[in-house]
Design a protein around this motif. Structure first.
Motif, PDB file in Angstrom:
ATOM      1  N   ARG A  81      28.236 -19.777 -36.609  1.00 51.43           N
ATOM      2  CA  ARG A  81      28.258 -18.463 -37.249  1.00 51.43           C
ATOM      3  C   ARG A  81      26.861 -18.225 -37.819  1.00 51.43           C
ATOM      4  O   ARG A  81      26.221 -19.155 -38.304  1.00 51.43           O
ATOM      5  N   GLY A  82      26.419 -16.984 -37.756  1.00 51.02           N
ATOM      6  CA  GLY A  82      25.105 -16.747 -38.323  1.00 51.02           C
ATOM      7  C   GLY A  82      24.547 -15.376 -38.042  1.00 51.02           C
ATOM      8  O   GLY A  82      25.216 -14.502 -37.482  1.00 51.02           O
ATOM      9  N   ILE A  83      23.293 -15.215 -38.420  1.00 52.84           N
ATOM     10  CA  ILE A  83      22.575 -13.953 -38.296  1.00 52.84           C
ATOM     11  C   ILE A  83      21.560 -14.070 -37.169  1.00 52.84           C
ATOM     12  O   ILE A  83      20.723 -14.980 -37.162  1.00 52.84           O
ATOM     13  N   TYR A  84      21.640 -13.159 -36.231  1.00 49.02           N
ATOM     14  CA  TYR A  84      20.685 -13.064 -35.129  1.00 49.02           C
ATOM     15  C   TYR A  84      19.709 -11.946 -35.456  1.00 49.02           C
ATOM     16  O   TYR A  84      20.113 -10.818 -35.740  1.00 49.02           O
ATOM     17  N   MET A  85      18.432 -12.261 -35.442  1.00 51.10           N
ATOM     18  CA  MET A  85      17.398 -11.311 -35.841  1.00 51.10           C
ATOM     19  C   MET A  85      16.596 -10.886 -34.627  1.00 51.10           C
ATOM     20  O   MET A  85      16.084 -11.725 -33.875  1.00 51.10           O
ATOM     21  N   SER A  86      16.471  -9.583 -34.447  1.00 51.83           N
ATOM     22  CA  SER A  86      15.757  -9.040 -33.296  1.00 51.83           C
ATOM     23  C   SER A  86      15.021  -7.773 -33.709  1.00 51.83           C
ATOM     24  O   SER A  86      15.095  -7.340 -34.859  1.00 51.83           O
ATOM     25  N   SER A  87      14.313  -7.191 -32.754  1.00 51.49           N
ATOM     26  CA  SER A  87      13.629  -5.919 -33.000  1.00 51.49           C
ATOM     27  C   SER A  87      13.434  -5.186 -31.685  1.00 51.49           C
ATOM     28  O   SER A  87      12.907  -5.757 -30.725  1.00 51.49           O
ATOM     29  N   ASP A  88      13.868  -3.963 -31.660  1.00 54.79           N
ATOM     30  CA  ASP A  88      13.649  -3.102 -30.495  1.00 54.79           C
ATOM     31  C   ASP A  88      12.424  -2.213 -30.664  1.00 54.79           C
ATOM     32  O   ASP A  88      12.023  -1.539 -29.714  1.00 54.79           O
ATOM     33  N   SER A  89      11.857  -2.224 -31.872  1.00 55.66           N
ATOM     34  CA  SER A  89      10.773  -1.284 -32.160  1.00 55.66           C
ATOM     35  C   SER A  89       9.399  -1.942 -32.238  1.00 55.66           C
ATOM     36  O   SER A  89       8.383  -1.273 -32.046  1.00 55.66           O
ATOM     37  N   VAL A  90       9.336  -3.234 -32.531  1.00 52.19           N
ATOM     38  CA  VAL A  90       8.058  -3.939 -32.460  1.00 52.19           C
ATOM     39  C   VAL A  90       7.641  -4.020 -30.993  1.00 52.19           C
ATOM     40  O   VAL A  90       8.471  -4.219 -30.100  1.00 52.19           O
ATOM     41  N   ASN A  91       6.346  -3.851 -30.730  1.00 54.43           N
ATOM     42  CA  ASN A  91       5.822  -3.919 -29.366  1.00 54.43           C
ATOM     43  C   ASN A  91       6.220  -5.248 -28.719  1.00 54.43           C
ATOM     44  O   ASN A  91       5.890  -6.324 -29.229  1.00 54.43           O
ATOM     45  N   LYS A  92       6.896  -5.165 -27.578  1.00 53.50           N
ATOM     46  CA  LYS A  92       7.423  -6.373 -26.945  1.00 53.50           C
ATOM     47  C   LYS A  92       6.347  -7.214 -26.273  1.00 53.50           C
ATOM     48  O   LYS A  92       6.649  -8.286 -25.734  1.00 53.50           O
ATOM     49  N   LYS A  93       5.110  -6.786 -26.320  1.00 53.21           N
ATOM     50  CA  LYS A  93       3.997  -7.600 -25.841  1.00 53.21           C
ATOM     51  C   LYS A  93       3.225  -8.251 -26.992  1.00 53.21           C
ATOM     52  O   LYS A  93       2.282  -9.003 -26.763  1.00 53.21           O
ATOM     53  N   ASP A  94       3.640  -7.946 -28.212  1.00 53.55           N
ATOM     54  CA  ASP A  94       2.985  -8.492 -29.395  1.00 53.55           C
ATOM     55  C   ASP A  94       3.308  -9.980 -29.515  1.00 53.55           C
ATOM     56  O   ASP A  94       4.447 -10.398 -29.293  1.00 53.55           O
ATOM     57  N   PRO A  95       2.334 -10.826 -29.865  1.00 54.07           N
ATOM     58  CA  PRO A  95       2.620 -12.250 -30.065  1.00 54.07           C
ATOM     59  C   PRO A  95       3.684 -12.496 -31.139  1.00 54.07           C
ATOM     60  O   PRO A  95       4.330 -13.541 -31.132  1.00 54.07           O
ATOM     61  N   ALA A  96       3.853 -11.527 -32.052  1.00 53.87           N
ATOM     62  CA  ALA A  96       4.831 -11.683 -33.125  1.00 53.87           C
ATOM     63  C   ALA A  96       6.187 -11.078 -32.770  1.00 53.87           C
ATOM     64  O   ALA A  96       7.090 -11.049 -33.614  1.00 53.87           O
ATOM     65  N   TRP A  97       6.330 -10.608 -31.530  1.00 52.23           N
ATOM     66  CA  TRP A  97       7.635 -10.108 -31.105  1.00 52.23           C
ATOM     67  C   TRP A  97       8.470 -11.244 -30.524  1.00 52.23           C
ATOM     68  O   TRP A  97       7.966 -12.087 -29.768  1.00 52.23           O
TER      69      TRP A  97
END
Length: 856
Positions: A237-253
């Motif tokens: 059980r847990g929290i899945y963290m994602s982002s659809d708005s950060v640039n998907k080519k960014d090293p921090a994505w």
């Protein structure tokens, strides 16, 4: 406060009792301990948690999570947010029977240096109640923080690790931090306890994008409408963290997950309130402190919404329960050495998983076995009959393999910086003259070491034998670009190739690369090269690890050269290239004799300087002679026998007269060991200061050059280890141990991090030379081609590893019992040094097997 349903489940469990095994509440295995750090030695402890080539987050000495380096770049002191109460943390809720509940952050007390700040925000979690007592126990990769308190009637052991199993690269390369919170109820009645992990979804925030506010605070940014999703299955059980708005080519994505294997008494929040006036932390604290259960907030606020995951249990009187959490991550966009945003290289580990949730979903059932194997490895190593400080130096420096110093590209090859600065990699290209020194990779993860040789010879070496000191990324660029060759780097890489060849016992490995290895050796003999006249003496210009060019024969380059010649001779014979073997032998014989006659001055080996233009020897007594800058000259160099150190590791024997080698090491100890540095001037970098001890890079019994090589007054642990190990190899045990103790005394937790020995950057690769120290004492050597193994004849139990298998050798009188704890081992010859050899028919030992051999 949690939902009615979760509260009902908790009450049902409290009243009726549930199957503890079903809910994952068994006791945790006992972890080994090598070093204890008391409360006065915790400030700088940061044990990296993460896999090989995945990045890490570190467990601090007081339980804090620090140095978040999971997004393809270093992040020393980076905590994902402005310093304060918003950085990731764990907390505990305690409700003693019949008393008021209390909540505290799971972190130890403040250090005296952490109080002053211009706005009352000196450290993370500055405003949260803390435990009043803390200590730390370490045996890498295991870190354990011991917390107790004047008010809370509990004690807590925070246990952090990542699987580290020599020979099992996959298991040792998982992007995960395993955190276990063992809570002990010190009262005589049952107690409600909840442990909660809280962290913001900081995808997009890696410290590379910041702005400075009116106060001068540097605020990291980059998150954008990040998403927290609650997930559960039969295992997690847990929290899945994602982002659809950060640039998907960014090293921090990428993605992250905070999970627990507990299947009941779990509550969560996907968000908090807006963080205006720090209200998000307040809102969480009030919720958790009410009853140890969380009420979900489905509406995500802030670009980096704050998520929390809690587990609540009832701990019986005088008993303990373990609360387990996993942090996993998946950030695919590693850039090239230059951090060019248009050149994404990628990561090998992210090709093994779809995202951070799949990491834990795929690995969770294997973790107990991985943990058991890691414990088996560390226990076997700790039982070896060598001094504790040698174990500490060897084991704790393995953390560099999991730091941002090391990464793997999607094709699987391992590459490395020399080290890492706080925010950037330091000195790109898997620098040959730095990585020459370390031995840990070869002896623990031979498959990874061989990928480094592939890079060096397939991509880094031209057909004419010139080897780049630093390789480009993408690797294909090396075919169309050029870079200087380092004399020590190139010759040492030949020795490293030989080491990997004999450890693996893989003749096909040699066959595949032999043309390039031979060419690299022959490159030393080109006209106007290092040894253009092929007399075994390098009169030419030699770029080297001092980051300068030496002119003329000097011990540092000569001994690397001699080691390469001996290694090439053996490989040439294996390839039936007898003419080349003969040539290497002849050049070696001439050069070795010349060096003993002309460079050894009766006490140590020195440098004969030549003219940069003609390569003719300079008359150092002529005041009109212009001496080139940055030379060694008659200085006594700490590193003069580094090639001999590696030759012993490779089983190549002596490269010069044994008595001269031993005398030179004694002189290094006499001249270069500084008991106190508070009276030593150093115009460069200070790695040893005040009343600390260490080996200085060069001493000048005959007088110093006006402009010597740059690092002459420094003291760097990788060089110190090479010299100290040389002493151990020559039986100068007291001196070698004194040097190693001096190093490790500097990394005491208070002044420096015990899991980070820096040089030009943190987690410096050269310091992994320390892995050779136990081998120098045990005299362990393995040759997979000959299937031979050797140990000292001194009674004891000794750890062995060959990059694919490992175990112990127990020596008693004229017998040795070989035990294989992992992998498979082939043997046909056993030697106890000084007693003799036993030759036998090929013997194969499997994991779990052992056999007693008697030397007659």
């Amino acid at each position: 406060m949690g939902s009615v349903f979760i509260k009902w489940v908790f009450v049902a469990w409290l009243v009726g009792g549930l199957n503890l095994a079903v809910f994952g509440q068994g006791s945790s295995p006992v972890w080994p301990i090598l070093k204890h750090y008391d409360q006065n030695h915790l400030l700088n402890i940061a044990l990296p948690l993460g896999g090989i080539g995945t990045g890490t987050v570190s467990l601090g000495g007081r339980g804090e999570l620090r140095d978040w380096q999971i997004m393809n770049r270093p992040g020393i002191k980076f905590s994902s947010t402005l310093k304060g109460n918003n950085a990731p943390f764990f907390s505990v809720f305690v409700k003693p029977q019949g008393k008021a509940a209390l909540t505290k952050a799971l972190v130890g007390p403040f250090h005296a240096s952490e109080y002053q700040h211009y706005e009352g925000r000196p450290v993370n979690q500055h405003g949260m109640p803390r435990f009043s007592k803390a200590s730390f126990d370490g045996a890498y990769p295991f870190g354990q923080v011991n917390l107790s308190d004047d008010l809370l009637p509990i004690s807590v052991k925070i246990k952090g690790f990542n699987p580290f199993i020599p020979g099992n690269t996959a298991a040792s390369s998982i992007p995960i931090a395993v955190l276990k919170y063992e809570v002990t109820n010190n009262t005589n009645a049952p107690m409600e306890v909840a442990v909660c992990g809280t962290m913001r979804n900081f995808i997009g925030i890696d410290g590379s994008k910041t702005f400075k506010d009116w106060k001068g605070d540097v605020i990291p940014v980059g998150a954008k409408m990040n998403i927290n999703t609650y997930r559960e299955n039969e295992q997690l059980r847990g929290i899945y963290m994602s982002s659809d708005s950060v640039n998907k080519k960014d090293p921090a994505w990428g993605t992250m997950a905070l999970t627990t294997p507990d299947r009941n008494q779990v509550s969560y929040r996907r968000s908090s309130t807006s963080n205006r006036w720090e209200n998000a932390t307040l809102d969480f604290w009030d919720d958790f402190s009410a009853d140890g259960l969380l009420t979900d907030k489905a509406k995500l606020v802030d670009d980096n919404p704050m998520a929390s995951l809690a587990v609540k249990k009832v701990i019986p009187a005088k008993s303990s329960q373990t609360f387990t959490f996993y942090l996993t991550w998946h950030f695919p966009n590693r850039l090239n050495w230059k951090n060019d945003l248009n050149t994404v290289i990628g990561n090998y580990y992210t090709t093994q998983y779809a995202d951070a949730w799949q990491v834990i979903e795929q690995e969770v059932q294997k973790l107990p076995e991985y943990e058991a194997q890691t414990i088996k490895f560390v226990n076997a190593f700790l039982k070896t009959t060598v001094p504790e400080v040698v174990k500490e130096a060897a084991l704790f420096n393995l953390s560099t393999l999991r730091s941002q110093t090391v990464f793997r590209i999607p094709s699987g090859q391992m590459l490395g910086w020399e080290g890492v600065m706080d925010e950037f990699g330091s000195c790109a290209g898997s620098c040959t003259h730095v990585w020459n020194y370390e031995t840990a990779t070869s002896f623990l993860f031979g498959d990874l070491s061989r990928t480094m040789r592939d890079v060096e010879f397939t991509y880094g070496t031209r057909n004419d034998g010139k080897m780049r000191n630093r390789v480009e990324l993408p690797l294909e660029l090396n075919a169309t670009t050029d870079h200087l060759a380092a004399a020590d780097g190139q010759m040492g890489t030949i020795m490293r190739f030989y080491r990997d060849y004999i450890l693996s016992g893989d003749s096909e490995f040699l066959k595949k690369y032999w043309p390039k290895v031979k060419a690299a050796m022959s490159y030393a003999w080109i006209g106007r090269g290092w040894d253009g006249n092929q007399d075994g003496v390098q009169e030419g210009k030699q770029h080297n690890t001092m980051d300068v060019d030496y002119y003329g024969p000097n011990p540092q380059m000569q001994f690397w050269y001699f080691g390469a010649l001996k290694a090439c001779s053996k490989m040439a014979l294996a390839m039936n290239d007898n003419d080349f073997a003969k040539k290497c032998d002849e050049v070696f014989a001439k050069g070795s004799a010349w060096v003993d006659k002309n460079l050894f001055n009766g006490a140590y080996y020195e440098h004969k300087i030549t003219s940069p233009k003609t390569f003719e020897y300079l008359n150092m007594n002529d005041s009109n002679v212009q001496i080139p800058d940055y030379q060694l000259g008659s200085g006594c160099l700490v590193d003069q026998l580094v090639g001999q150190y590696m030759a012993h590791v490779c089983g190549l024997g002596y490269l010069a007269k044994k008595e001269n080698v031993q005398t030179a090491l004694k002189t290094v100890m006499k001249n270069n060991f500084v008991l106190r540095f508070d009276n030593v001037f150093n115009n460069m970098r200070s790695y040893v200061m005040d009343k600390e001890s260490g080996l200085i890079m060069a001493s000048w019994p005959k007088g110093r050059l006006k402009v010597p090589f740059p690092y002459f007054a420094e003291s760097m642990s990788g060089f110190e280890y090479a010299a100290a190990i040389g002493m151990l190899q020559e039986g100068q045990v007291e001196a070698g141990l004194k040097c190693i103790k001096a190093i490790r005394n500097r990394f005491d937790g208070e002044k420096r991090n015990p899991f980070d020995e820096p040089e030009c950057g943190h987690h410096y690769a050269r310091a992994m030379a320390a892995w050779s120290a136990p081998m120098a004492i045990s005299k362990f050597n393995y040759n997979g081609i000959e299937k031979s193994m050797s140990f000292t004849s001194a009674p004891g139990t000794y750890f062995w590893s060959n990059g694919a298998a490992w175990g112990t050798g127990k020596v008693e009188k004229n017998t040795v019992k070989i035990t294989v704890l992992y992998g498979q081992l082939g043997l046909s010859t056993i030697e106890l040094v000084g007693l003799g050899k036993l030759k036998m028919q090929d013997t194969e030992l499997e994991a779990g097997g052992s056999k007693l051999f008697t030397i007659k």
